[in-house]
Scaffold this motif. Structure first.
Motif, PDB file in Angstrom:
ATOM      1  N   THR A 197      35.741  48.295  29.552  1.00 35.98           N
ATOM      2  CA  THR A 197      35.714  47.983  30.976  1.00 35.98           C
ATOM      3  C   THR A 197      34.639  48.838  31.622  1.00 35.98           C
ATOM      4  OG1 THR A 197      38.067  47.517  30.945  1.00 35.98           O
ATOM      5  CG2 THR A 197      37.075  47.915  33.092  1.00 35.98           C
ATOM      6  N   VAL A 198      33.671  48.171  32.220  1.00 30.45           N
ATOM      7  CA  VAL A 198      32.584  48.886  32.879  1.00 30.45           C
ATOM      8  C   VAL A 198      32.954  49.075  34.346  1.00 30.45           C
ATOM      9  CG1 VAL A 198      30.144  48.811  33.514  1.00 30.45           C
ATOM     10  CG2 VAL A 198      30.875  47.931  31.301  1.00 30.45           C
ATOM     11  N   MET A 199      32.945  50.326  34.781  1.00 32.58           N
ATOM     12  CA  MET A 199      33.235  50.653  36.172  1.00 32.58           C
ATOM     13  C   MET A 199      31.917  50.851  36.907  1.00 32.58           C
ATOM     14  SD  MET A 199      36.509  50.610  36.372  1.00 32.58           S
ATOM     15  CE  MET A 199      36.912  51.421  37.908  1.00 32.58           C
ATOM     16  N   ILE A 200      31.857  50.365  38.116  1.00 34.10           N
ATOM     17  CA  ILE A 200      30.664  50.485  38.954  1.00 34.10           C
ATOM     18  C   ILE A 200      30.906  51.596  39.969  1.00 34.10           C
ATOM     19  CG2 ILE A 200      29.119  49.279  40.544  1.00 34.10           C
ATOM     20  CD1 ILE A 200      29.267  48.215  37.582  1.00 34.10           C
ATOM     21  N   ILE A 201      29.950  52.516  40.060  1.00 31.73           N
ATOM     22  CA  ILE A 201      30.032  53.588  41.058  1.00 31.73           C
ATOM     23  C   ILE A 201      29.277  53.096  42.290  1.00 31.73           C
ATOM     24  CG2 ILE A 201      29.540  55.996  41.595  1.00 31.73           C
ATOM     25  CD1 ILE A 201      29.348  56.438  38.511  1.00 31.73           C
ATOM     26  N   LYS A 202      30.008  52.838  43.348  1.00 28.75           N
ATOM     27  CA  LYS A 202      29.419  52.326  44.585  1.00 28.75           C
ATOM     28  C   LYS A 202      28.666  53.444  45.322  1.00 28.75           C
ATOM     29  CE  LYS A 202      30.588  48.545  45.582  1.00 28.75           C
ATOM     30  NZ  LYS A 202      29.940  47.288  45.319  1.00 28.75           N
ATOM     31  N   ARG A 212      34.845  53.616  42.979  1.00 27.99           N
ATOM     32  CA  ARG A 212      34.645  52.967  41.700  1.00 27.99           C
ATOM     33  C   ARG A 212      35.421  51.664  41.678  1.00 27.99           C
ATOM     34  NH1 ARG A 212      32.989  57.869  41.284  1.00 27.99           N
ATOM     35  NH2 ARG A 212      32.147  58.804  39.399  1.00 27.99           N
ATOM     36  N   GLU A 213      34.791  50.638  41.114  1.00 31.77           N
ATOM     37  CA  GLU A 213      35.480  49.366  40.947  1.00 31.77           C
ATOM     38  C   GLU A 213      35.008  48.715  39.656  1.00 31.77           C
ATOM     39  OE1 GLU A 213      33.187  45.995  43.503  1.00 31.77           O
ATOM     40  OE2 GLU A 213      34.313  47.444  44.709  1.00 31.77           O
ATOM     41  N   GLU A 235      25.300  41.555  31.562  1.00 33.87           N
ATOM     42  CA  GLU A 235      26.572  42.070  31.050  1.00 33.87           C
ATOM     43  C   GLU A 235      26.393  42.704  29.675  1.00 33.87           C
ATOM     44  OE1 GLU A 235      30.711  40.246  32.227  1.00 33.87           O
ATOM     45  OE2 GLU A 235      29.332  38.665  31.588  1.00 33.87           O
ATOM     46  N   ARG A 236      25.620  42.050  28.816  1.00 30.88           N
ATOM     47  CA  ARG A 236      25.377  42.604  27.485  1.00 30.88           C
ATOM     48  C   ARG A 236      24.666  43.946  27.591  1.00 30.88           C
ATOM     49  NH1 ARG A 236      22.393  38.791  25.455  1.00 30.88           N
ATOM     50  NH2 ARG A 236      20.456  39.861  25.906  1.00 30.88           N
ATOM     51  N   ASP A 237      23.644  44.021  28.453  1.00 32.86           N
ATOM     52  CA  ASP A 237      22.908  45.281  28.645  1.00 32.86           C
ATOM     53  C   ASP A 237      23.830  46.396  29.145  1.00 32.86           C
ATOM     54  OD1 ASP A 237      20.626  43.977  27.850  1.00 32.86           O
ATOM     55  OD2 ASP A 237      19.741  43.858  29.856  1.00 32.86           O
ATOM     56  N   LEU A 238      24.719  46.066  30.076  1.00 38.86           N
ATOM     57  CA  LEU A 238      25.641  47.062  30.626  1.00 38.86           C
ATOM     58  C   LEU A 238      26.589  47.578  29.538  1.00 38.86           C
ATOM     59  CD1 LEU A 238      26.590  45.503  34.086  1.00 38.86           C
ATOM     60  CD2 LEU A 238      24.952  47.336  33.623  1.00 38.86           C
ATOM     61  N   ARG A 239      27.106  46.675  28.722  1.00 38.54           N
ATOM     62  CA  ARG A 239      28.015  47.082  27.644  1.00 38.54           C
ATOM     63  C   ARG A 239      27.286  47.890  26.577  1.00 38.54           C
ATOM     64  NH1 ARG A 239      32.295  44.730  29.428  1.00 38.54           N
ATOM     65  NH2 ARG A 239      32.591  42.555  29.771  1.00 38.54           N
ATOM     66  N   GLY A 241      26.883  51.723  26.549  1.00 41.99           N
ATOM     67  CA  GLY A 241      27.979  52.552  26.071  1.00 41.99           C
ATOM     68  C   GLY A 241      28.611  53.385  27.177  1.00 41.99           C
ATOM     69  N   GLU A 242      28.054  53.294  28.367  1.00 39.01           N
ATOM     70  CA  GLU A 242      28.585  54.040  29.515  1.00 39.01           C
ATOM     71  C   GLU A 242      29.793  53.313  30.086  1.00 39.01           C
ATOM     72  OE1 GLU A 242      27.410  57.001  30.624  1.00 39.01           O
ATOM     73  OE2 GLU A 242      26.002  56.938  28.951  1.00 39.01           O
ATOM     74  N   LYS A 243      30.785  54.065  30.490  1.00 44.19           N
ATOM     75  CA  LYS A 243      31.966  53.466  31.112  1.00 44.19           C
ATOM     76  C   LYS A 243      31.800  53.332  32.620  1.00 44.19           C
ATOM     77  CE  LYS A 243      35.193  54.796  27.562  1.00 44.19           C
ATOM     78  NZ  LYS A 243      36.449  55.424  27.216  1.00 44.19           N
TER      79      LYS A 243
END
Length: 151
Positions: A48-53, A58-59, A92-96, A99-101
């Motif tokens: 699950t990738v969390m976004i830091i606003k 975080r969401e 999405e692939r790049d974000l996963r 390896g960063e959460k």
């Protein structure tokens, strides 16, 4: 894998195959002790990738939220939904693959800006106006001048 009947951990795989949707491996197993058979499914554990606003909240990354923003920027432009969906897959692939959460929203916004700049200048400026929070017409003019100077 523990046998659901006798709780023994010694068993053997009799058959393996992909599930119907292709997102899991179905394994038919037989317990060495009680000889009863059971089925297990092996799934990929999605990170699950969390976004830091910008404000520090975080969401969870929302593909739909990103799609909505890109579609608004591309409205009435000659950009197919297929191209947008393909870009979302890549993003999405790049974000996963990082390896960063947790990933700053700024990084995602910049990736989107780069792609829109390649696709369509108008869509790029539309997205930039929201993403960079243009305050007035001068911000638009500055972005357009920057865009024209890059040509």
């Amino acid at each position: 894998m523990k046998c659901p009947f006798c709780a023994e951990i010694d068993n053997k795989v009799i058959d393996s195959r992909l599930s119907k949707n292709g997102h899991a491996v179905r394994r038919r197993r037989e317990c060495i002790i009680c000889t009863r058979r059971f089925t297990t499914y092996e799934h990929i554990e999605e990170v699950t990738v969390m976004i830091i606003k910008k404000d520090g909240r975080r969401e969870v990354f929302s593909r739909e939220k990103v799609r909505t923003g890109i579609k608004k920027a591309c409205e009435k432009r000659n950009i197919s939904v297929h191209v947008i969906d393909q870009f979302l897959e890549e993003l999405e692939r790049d974000l996963r693959e990082t390896g960063e959460k947790e990933i700053p929203s700024h990084d995602i916004g910049e990736k989107i800006m780069v792609k829109l700049h390649e696709l369509d200048d108008v869509a790029y400026v539309r997205f930039a106006s929201v993403y960079r929070e243009f305050k007035d017409v001068n911000d638009f003019v500055a972005e357009l001048k920057s865009l024209l100077n890059k040509r």
